[in-house]
Motif scaffolding. Sequence first.
Motif, PDB file in Angstrom:
ATOM      1  N   ILE A 114       4.220  -2.694  31.277  1.00 21.28           N
ATOM      2  CA  ILE A 114       3.626  -1.268  31.040  1.00 21.28           C
ATOM      3  C   ILE A 114       3.939  -0.457  32.453  1.00 21.28           C
ATOM      4  CG2 ILE A 114       1.540   0.478  30.984  1.00 21.28           C
ATOM      5  CD1 ILE A 114       2.467  -1.038  28.217  1.00 21.28           C
ATOM      6  N   LEU A 160      -5.185  -2.873  28.295  1.00 25.41           N
ATOM      7  CA  LEU A 160      -4.551  -1.469  28.269  1.00 25.41           C
ATOM      8  C   LEU A 160      -5.648  -0.547  28.831  1.00 25.41           C
ATOM      9  CD1 LEU A 160      -2.718  -1.223  24.670  1.00 25.41           C
ATOM     10  CD2 LEU A 160      -1.478  -1.641  26.985  1.00 25.41           C
ATOM     11  N   CYS A 170      -2.789   0.014  33.885  1.00 26.69           N
ATOM     12  CA  CYS A 170      -2.267   0.155  32.502  1.00 26.69           C
ATOM     13  C   CYS A 170      -2.747   1.474  32.139  1.00 26.69           C
ATOM     14  CB  CYS A 170      -2.516  -0.910  31.573  1.00 26.69           C
ATOM     15  SG  CYS A 170      -1.565  -2.267  31.976  1.00 26.69           S
ATOM     16  N   VAL A 202      -1.196   4.769  29.936  1.00 26.69           N
ATOM     17  CA  VAL A 202      -1.252   4.710  28.559  1.00 26.69           C
ATOM     18  C   VAL A 202      -1.982   6.057  27.941  1.00 26.69           C
ATOM     19  CG1 VAL A 202      -2.203   3.336  26.580  1.00 26.69           C
ATOM     20  CG2 VAL A 202      -1.318   2.248  28.425  1.00 26.69           C
ATOM     21  N   LEU A 220       3.078   5.689  26.225  1.00 26.84           N
ATOM     22  CA  LEU A 220       3.141   6.167  27.533  1.00 26.84           C
ATOM     23  C   LEU A 220       3.178   7.576  27.955  1.00 26.84           C
ATOM     24  CD1 LEU A 220       5.246   3.088  28.871  1.00 26.84           C
ATOM     25  CD2 LEU A 220       2.580   3.311  28.319  1.00 26.84           C
TER      26      LEU A 220
END
Length: 162
Positions: free
Chosen positions: A87, A121, A126, A130, A150
């Motif tokens: 990520i 997430l 992350c 996100v 993203l």
Amino acid sequence: QPAKPAAKTKTPPARKTAKKKAAPVAVPRPVPVSRPKPTPEIAAGDYAGMDRRTADRFRRGQLPIEARLDLHGHYQDAAQDALTRFITDSAAMGRRNVLVITGRGSREGSGVLRERLPQWLNQPPCRAHVLAFTPARPQHGRDGAFYVLLRRKRGDRRGDKS
């Protein structure tokens, strides 16, 4: 003649003296520190912060997938580390839509990685990258995969030619 007793003079009753309150002292109040609000947790299918057209295209699997990560066969710790690296690297490279394949899990229930992916997430680092995630369409893995959208880097607009 006997002396007259001295006339009793009335003494005024004792006055209650009002205690003077001290003037209020101005106590300096601490200046509020503006801290960034923690980003709220997102759930699969939560499309806040994106326009309707993008959300519909994302949900339907119509956005181009720019990278894939297959977590089949990984233990939880290794899978979380791989996801975090994937990520953050994808965000640094300016990728927008990625596919994370967790697998469906064993026959008895849903897979551990599939259940833990939303938690991972939503954890730093992350969560900062996100914008949304949702289960993938059948052609991309259905219940065993997730699309992850993203955040766009600041200044990274498609119309800008700078």
